[in-house]
Design a protein around this motif. Sequence first.
Motif, PDB file in Angstrom:
ATOM      1  N   LEU A 111       0.878  -1.400  -0.016  1.00 43.18           N
ATOM      2  CA  LEU A 111      -0.045   0.090  -0.061  1.00 43.18           C
ATOM      3  C   LEU A 111       0.815   1.313   0.043  1.00 43.18           C
ATOM      4  N   LYS A 112       1.893   1.448   0.786  1.00 45.11           N
ATOM      5  CA  LYS A 112       2.684   2.431   0.911  1.00 45.11           C
ATOM      6  C   LYS A 112       3.490   2.484  -0.462  1.00 45.11           C
ATOM      7  N   GLU A 113       3.892   1.497  -0.860  1.00 48.04           N
ATOM      8  CA  GLU A 113       4.587   1.481  -2.272  1.00 48.04           C
ATOM      9  C   GLU A 113       3.643   2.120  -3.593  1.00 48.04           C
ATOM     10  N   PHE A 114       2.386   1.652  -3.336  1.00 48.54           N
ATOM     11  CA  PHE A 114       1.366   2.166  -4.214  1.00 48.54           C
ATOM     12  C   PHE A 114       1.209   3.800  -3.913  1.00 48.54           C
ATOM     13  N   TYR A 115       0.936   4.086  -2.784  1.00 51.82           N
ATOM     14  CA  TYR A 115       0.964   5.506  -2.542  1.00 51.82           C
ATOM     15  C   TYR A 115       1.959   6.378  -3.032  1.00 51.82           C
ATOM     16  N   ASP A 116       3.024   5.910  -2.702  1.00 54.65           N
ATOM     17  CA  ASP A 116       4.454   6.529  -3.159  1.00 54.65           C
ATOM     18  C   ASP A 116       4.256   6.829  -4.772  1.00 54.65           C
ATOM     19  N   TRP A 117       4.062   5.536  -5.382  1.00 58.82           N
ATOM     20  CA  TRP A 117       3.995   5.630  -6.807  1.00 58.82           C
ATOM     21  C   TRP A 117       3.105   6.717  -7.220  1.00 58.82           C
ATOM     22  N   ALA A 118       1.647   6.665  -6.522  1.00 57.79           N
ATOM     23  CA  ALA A 118       0.688   7.397  -6.928  1.00 57.79           C
ATOM     24  C   ALA A 118       1.107   9.039  -6.848  1.00 57.79           C
ATOM     25  N   LEU A 119       1.729   9.290  -5.804  1.00 56.46           N
ATOM     26  CA  LEU A 119       2.127  10.579  -5.691  1.00 56.46           C
ATOM     27  C   LEU A 119       3.360  11.263  -6.601  1.00 56.46           C
ATOM     28  N   GLN A 120       4.198  10.178  -6.876  1.00 52.92           N
ATOM     29  CA  GLN A 120       5.258  10.542  -7.631  1.00 52.92           C
ATOM     30  C   GLN A 120       5.161  10.669  -9.355  1.00 52.92           C
ATOM     31  N   ASN A 121       3.889   9.904  -9.751  1.00 50.13           N
ATOM     32  CA  ASN A 121       3.598   9.806 -11.151  1.00 50.13           C
ATOM     33  C   ASN A 121       2.326  10.747 -11.487  1.00 50.13           C
ATOM     34  N   GLY A 122       2.241  12.030 -10.925  1.00 47.11           N
ATOM     35  CA  GLY A 122       1.341  12.888 -11.290  1.00 47.11           C
ATOM     36  C   GLY A 122       1.636  13.695 -12.364  1.00 47.11           C
ATOM     37  N   ASP A 123       0.881  14.806 -12.613  1.00 42.24           N
ATOM     38  CA  ASP A 123       1.359  15.745 -13.668  1.00 42.24           C
ATOM     39  C   ASP A 123       2.332  16.741 -12.910  1.00 42.24           C
ATOM     40  N   GLU A 124       3.426  16.769 -13.813  1.00 37.59           N
ATOM     41  CA  GLU A 124       4.568  17.527 -13.076  1.00 37.59           C
ATOM     42  C   GLU A 124       4.194  19.044 -13.269  1.00 37.59           C
ATOM     43  N   ARG A 125       3.308  19.560 -14.033  1.00 37.66           N
ATOM     44  CA  ARG A 125       2.921  20.655 -14.101  1.00 37.66           C
ATOM     45  C   ARG A 125       2.032  21.263 -13.066  1.00 37.66           C
ATOM     46  N   THR A 126       1.129  20.334 -12.596  1.00 37.90           N
ATOM     47  CA  THR A 126       0.185  20.897 -11.386  1.00 37.90           C
ATOM     48  C   THR A 126       0.720  20.251 -10.113  1.00 37.90           C
ATOM     49  N   ASP A 127       1.709  19.525  -9.803  1.00 38.04           N
ATOM     50  CA  ASP A 127       1.927  18.986  -8.718  1.00 38.04           C
ATOM     51  C   ASP A 127       2.443  20.181  -7.659  1.00 38.04           C
ATOM     52  N   PRO A 128       3.262  21.239  -8.098  1.00 41.67           N
ATOM     53  CA  PRO A 128       3.406  22.259  -7.216  1.00 41.67           C
ATOM     54  C   PRO A 128       2.162  22.883  -6.790  1.00 41.67           C
ATOM     55  N   TRP A 129       0.992  22.808  -7.324  1.00 43.40           N
ATOM     56  CA  TRP A 129      -0.075  23.961  -7.079  1.00 43.40           C
ATOM     57  C   TRP A 129      -0.858  23.337  -5.753  1.00 43.40           C
ATOM     58  N   PHE A 130      -1.459  24.289  -5.258  1.00 45.87           N
ATOM     59  CA  PHE A 130      -2.291  24.308  -3.949  1.00 45.87           C
ATOM     60  C   PHE A 130      -3.103  23.186  -4.067  1.00 45.87           C
ATOM     61  N   LEU A 131      -3.109  22.365  -3.144  1.00 45.73           N
ATOM     62  CA  LEU A 131      -4.062  21.192  -2.747  1.00 45.73           C
ATOM     63  C   LEU A 131      -3.942  20.109  -3.849  1.00 45.73           C
ATOM     64  N   VAL A 132      -2.592  19.982  -4.313  1.00 44.90           N
ATOM     65  CA  VAL A 132      -2.674  19.024  -5.402  1.00 44.90           C
ATOM     66  C   VAL A 132      -1.844  17.778  -5.230  1.00 44.90           C
ATOM     67  N   TYR A 133      -0.629  18.026  -5.017  1.00 46.14           N
ATOM     68  CA  TYR A 133       0.596  16.982  -4.768  1.00 46.14           C
ATOM     69  C   TYR A 133       0.031  15.667  -4.170  1.00 46.14           C
ATOM     70  N   SER A 134      -0.570  15.902  -3.014  1.00 45.10           N
ATOM     71  CA  SER A 134      -0.885  14.908  -1.915  1.00 45.10           C
ATOM     72  C   SER A 134      -2.506  14.883  -2.003  1.00 45.10           C
ATOM     73  N   PRO A 135      -3.074  13.793  -1.656  1.00 43.88           N
ATOM     74  CA  PRO A 135      -4.376  13.720  -1.387  1.00 43.88           C
ATOM     75  C   PRO A 135      -4.576  13.874   0.138  1.00 43.88           C
TER      76      PRO A 135
END
Length: 265
Positions: A8-32
């Motif tokens: 589960l942790k590996e999937f969570y880390d994968w989900a965080l790291q495989n988002g859209d690099e353009r939007t990841d820095p934006w407010f309320l986006v990177y992490s759920p």
Amino acid sequence: MASTWLRLKEFYDWALQNGDERTDPWFLVYSPAPVTTVFFMYLFVVWFGPKLMENRKAFDLKAVLITYNFSLVGLSSYMFYEFLVTSLLANYSYLCQPVDYSSSSKLGIRMAKVCWWFYISKVVELLDTVFFILRKKNNQITFLHVYHHCTMIFNWWAAVKYVAGGQSFFIGMLNSFVHVVMYLYYGLAAMGPQMQKYLWWKRYLTILQMVQFFGIAAHTFYNLFSDCDYPDGFNLVVCLYIVSLILLFSNFYYRSYVRHNRKEE
């Protein structure tokens, strides 16, 4: 158990790291985590708010509601304009449109930004429920109301995190248009009883919402079964979700207008 948590942790880390690099820095986006916190805070308010207000006088929020609703009319108008104009300038296909993940694409970034604004608007709209509670309008806090608000914030967190653009624009564009009309109605209603004679079209607002859902369903079903370079997983989730909304809103329409009219006959 340990291996399950590790996966589960590996999937969570994968989900965080495989988002859209353009939007990841934006407010309320990177992490759920932030939007999940907002979700649980919202549920707590839904549960505890009516209890807190039970022995208190309802708040008079006329000025607040007028400002709030017409502000959302303005925001929804802006988002509808941005979805429409950006899609036209970028020559988007209304049948099949992949996401443009290029950081050098000005129109791609513009579309991603309006998707983010749409997501933020769903967080802001949680205040609808807060205002119902403060005004002691608890009959308005139905399962449909809470379900719709809760699911939209997660749906659009995922959309901005992974597919900010592409097919997503169509849903945001339609919903923004409907919300211009909806919050205009609420804004006029908040102005007082003297406006009631101008608000005969409430039933047609519900019909407009349902037409929107059928339009989204048709659009998404087409893309689910066509050869389109857009994640089928997202199309499938949207299909299942929009069917749930069609069923819930159809039930609301029946109870509010069809059955109600039969009782009056």
